[in-house]
Every structure is written in C-alpha cells, then in structure tokens.
Design an enzyme around this catalytic site. Structure first.
Site, PDB file in Angstrom:
ATOM      1  CE  LYS A   1      -3.977  -2.229   2.358  1.00 36.03           C
ATOM      2  NZ  LYS A   1      -4.907  -2.184   3.261  1.00 36.03           N
TER       3      LYS A   1
ATOM      4  CG  PHE B   1     -13.337   1.285   6.712  1.00 36.88           C
ATOM      5  CD1 PHE B   1     -12.823   0.998   5.727  1.00 36.88           C
ATOM      6  CD2 PHE B   1     -14.028   0.815   7.677  1.00 36.88           C
ATOM      7  CE1 PHE B   1     -13.055  -0.795   5.433  1.00 36.88           C
ATOM      8  CE2 PHE B   1     -14.211  -0.490   7.579  1.00 36.88           C
ATOM      9  CZ  PHE B   1     -13.619  -1.311   6.260  1.00 36.88           C
TER      10      PHE B   1
ATOM     11  NE  ARG C   1      -6.528 -11.926   5.139  1.00 38.00           N
ATOM     12  CZ  ARG C   1      -7.263 -10.967   5.224  1.00 38.00           C
ATOM     13  NH1 ARG C   1      -7.140 -10.190   4.132  1.00 38.00           N
ATOM     14  NH2 ARG C   1      -7.714 -10.251   6.428  1.00 38.00           N
TER      15      ARG C   1
ATOM     16  CB  THR D   1      -7.511  -5.581   9.829  1.00 35.93           C
ATOM     17  OG1 THR D   1      -7.935  -6.857   9.086  1.00 35.93           O
ATOM     18  CG2 THR D   1      -7.819  -4.139   9.148  1.00 35.93           C
TER      19      THR D   1
ATOM     20  NE  ARG E   1      -2.396  -5.518   6.989  1.00 36.93           N
ATOM     21  CZ  ARG E   1      -3.733  -5.996   6.836  1.00 36.93           C
ATOM     22  NH1 ARG E   1      -4.375  -7.070   7.318  1.00 36.93           N
ATOM     23  NH2 ARG E   1      -4.355  -5.874   5.805  1.00 36.93           N
TER      24      ARG E   1
ATOM     25  CG  HIS F   1      -5.382  -6.083  -0.376  1.00 33.37           C
ATOM     26  ND1 HIS F   1      -6.690  -6.229   0.163  1.00 33.37           N
ATOM     27  CD2 HIS F   1      -5.391  -7.078  -1.367  1.00 33.37           C
ATOM     28  CE1 HIS F   1      -7.670  -6.883  -0.516  1.00 33.37           C
ATOM     29  NE2 HIS F   1      -6.822  -7.469  -1.413  1.00 33.37           N
TER      30      HIS F   1
HETATM   31  P1  ADP Z   1      -8.105  -6.654   5.764  1.00 36.48           P
HETATM   32  O1  ADP Z   1      -7.215  -5.754   4.653  1.00 36.48           O
HETATM   33  O2  ADP Z   1      -7.193  -7.236   6.800  1.00 36.48           O
HETATM   34  O3  ADP Z   1      -8.508  -7.848   4.400  1.00 36.48           O
HETATM   35  P2  ADP Z   1     -10.636  -5.588   5.626  1.00 36.48           P
HETATM   36  O4  ADP Z   1     -11.076  -6.076   4.178  1.00 36.48           O
HETATM   37  O5  ADP Z   1     -11.601  -5.681   6.845  1.00 36.48           O
HETATM   38  O6  ADP Z   1      -9.291  -6.018   6.222  1.00 36.48           O
HETATM   39  O7  ADP Z   1     -10.529  -3.907   5.296  1.00 36.48           O
HETATM   40  C1  ADP Z   1     -10.019  -3.444   4.073  1.00 36.48           C
HETATM   41  C2  ADP Z   1      -9.025  -2.398   4.336  1.00 36.48           C
HETATM   42  O8  ADP Z   1      -9.621  -1.108   4.903  1.00 36.48           O
HETATM   43  C3  ADP Z   1      -7.873  -2.483   5.429  1.00 36.48           C
HETATM   44  O9  ADP Z   1      -6.865  -3.296   5.183  1.00 36.48           O
HETATM   45  C4  ADP Z   1      -7.646  -1.230   6.006  1.00 36.48           C
HETATM   46  O10 ADP Z   1      -6.708  -0.600   5.288  1.00 36.48           O
HETATM   47  C5  ADP Z   1      -8.997  -0.601   5.749  1.00 36.48           C
HETATM   48  N1  ADP Z   1      -9.645  -0.828   7.317  1.00 36.48           N
HETATM   49  C6  ADP Z   1     -10.511  -1.689   7.749  1.00 36.48           C
HETATM   50  N2  ADP Z   1     -11.105  -1.407   9.033  1.00 36.48           N
HETATM   51  C7  ADP Z   1     -10.948  -0.122   8.999  1.00 36.48           C
HETATM   52  C8  ADP Z   1     -11.292   0.795  10.109  1.00 36.48           C
HETATM   53  N3  ADP Z   1     -11.970   0.546  11.281  1.00 36.48           N
HETATM   54  N4  ADP Z   1     -10.948   2.088  10.052  1.00 36.48           N
HETATM   55  C9  ADP Z   1     -10.167   2.574   8.867  1.00 36.48           C
HETATM   56  N5  ADP Z   1      -9.761   1.704   8.042  1.00 36.48           N
HETATM   57  C10 ADP Z   1     -10.117   0.349   7.950  1.00 36.48           C
HETATM   58 MG    MG Z   2     -10.001  -7.593   3.094  1.00 33.69          MG
END
Ligand code: ADP
Ligand code: MG
Length: 138
Positions: free
Chosen positions: A9, A57, A85, A91, A102, A115
């Site tokens: 990212k 978000f 993962r 996350t 992370r 991601h």
């Molecule tokens: P992941 O990337 O771990 O799969 P998600 O798919 O739930 O997580 O969310 C996608 C992306 O959105 C996250 O990697 C993060 O950049 C952002 N994100 C997730 N939850 C939040 C939050 N509560 N506040 C701000 N950004 C968030």
């Molecule tokens: Mg995701």
C-alpha cells in the site's frame, strides 16, 4: 497451487519499504508470478474495494489507496491465500502477531502496509482486476 493478490500500500511504498515487504513474502516461500507498480485513480480504488462500499471507512480507504503508488503482485503457492493472510497479520497492527508484515511496518488500522485476498472468489476477482493472463508468468 493457489494464487492470491498482494498490494503493498501507499504508506509502505512511500517509506521505501516495498523491497523489505517483498523479501518477507519471498522468504515465506510464496512465489511472485506477476508484479507492477501503479498509481490508482479514485475510481479504480473504488472498483477494487467495491465489497466495502457500505462501510464507514470506504471514502478514507479509497482516498488513501490512490494517494500514491502501490506495488501489486500475484503470489502463488500451496494454500497461498491463507499463508499470505498469516504473514500479513491482523488488519489492526495493534493486534498483529510478532513477525508479521503489519506488526513490523503498519502505521494504523487504515495505513496497514499490505492487502491480501481473503478467499478464492476474491482472489480470482482481484488478480483479474490488475493483471491479464499475458502478465502472469509460469
Ligand atoms: P484486511 O485488509 O485485513 O482484509 P478489511 O478487508 O476488513 O481488512 O478492510 C480493508 C482495508 O480497509 C483494511 O486493510 C484497512 O486498510 C481498511 N480498514 C479496515 N477497517 C478499518 C477501520 N475500522 N478504519 C479505517 N480503515 C479500515
Ligand atoms: Mg480484506
């Protein structure tokens, strides 16, 4: 064999961490079979994250994802989706395990450096979103 989409990212690319993240990916045994650096438009980021459209978000996330270049790649290996993962970590970096990308590099729950696809269906959509078959080796 399974494939998953990785994005390094903007927070990580802008801090010069793309090489360090790729080293962690390759040290884990996953194979990079496609890779490029791109700078997404807002519309491209919104299309990529369409599953999160209703989330509070979404606007901030898509603005962040088009704030600078990212490195997108396709990773291949046995159980690649789950393995990546695990390597990424939670996350929210506050909850991420030691030794994860992370834990080491993420700034906060949004600017969390990487991601990774979360299921075979999303991996298929996400790899095809950025790469044609001609851009995938092997
Ligand atoms: P992941 O990337 O771990 O799969 P998600 O798919 O739930 O997580 O969310 C996608 C992306 O959105 C996250 O990697 C993060 O950049 C952002 N994100 C997730 N939850 C939040 C939050 N509560 N506040 C701000 N950004 C968030
Ligand atoms: Mg995701």
């Amino acid at each position: 064999m399974q494939r998953t989409l990785s994005i390094i990212k903007p927070d990580a690319v802008s801090r010069g961490l793309a090489g360090a993240v790729l080293a962690m990916i390759q040290d884990s045994g996953l194979t990079v079979v496609a890779m490029k650096m791109i700078h997404m438009s807002k519309a491209q980021a919104e299309g990529f994250y369409h599953v999160h459209k209703a989330r509070p978000f979404f606007a901030d996330l898509t603005a962040f994802m088009c704030s600078g270049p990212v490195v997108v790649s396709i990773l291949e290996g046995d159980d690649a989706i789950a393995r990546y993962r695990t390597l990424m970590g939670a996350t929210n970096p506050a909850n991420a395990e030691e030794g994860t990308i992370r834990k080491r590099y993420a700034l906060d729950i949004e600017k969390n450096s990487v991601h990774g696809s979360d299921a075979p269906e999303t991996a298929a959509f996400e790899t095809a979103y950025f790469f044609s078959n001609l851009e995938i080796v092997g």
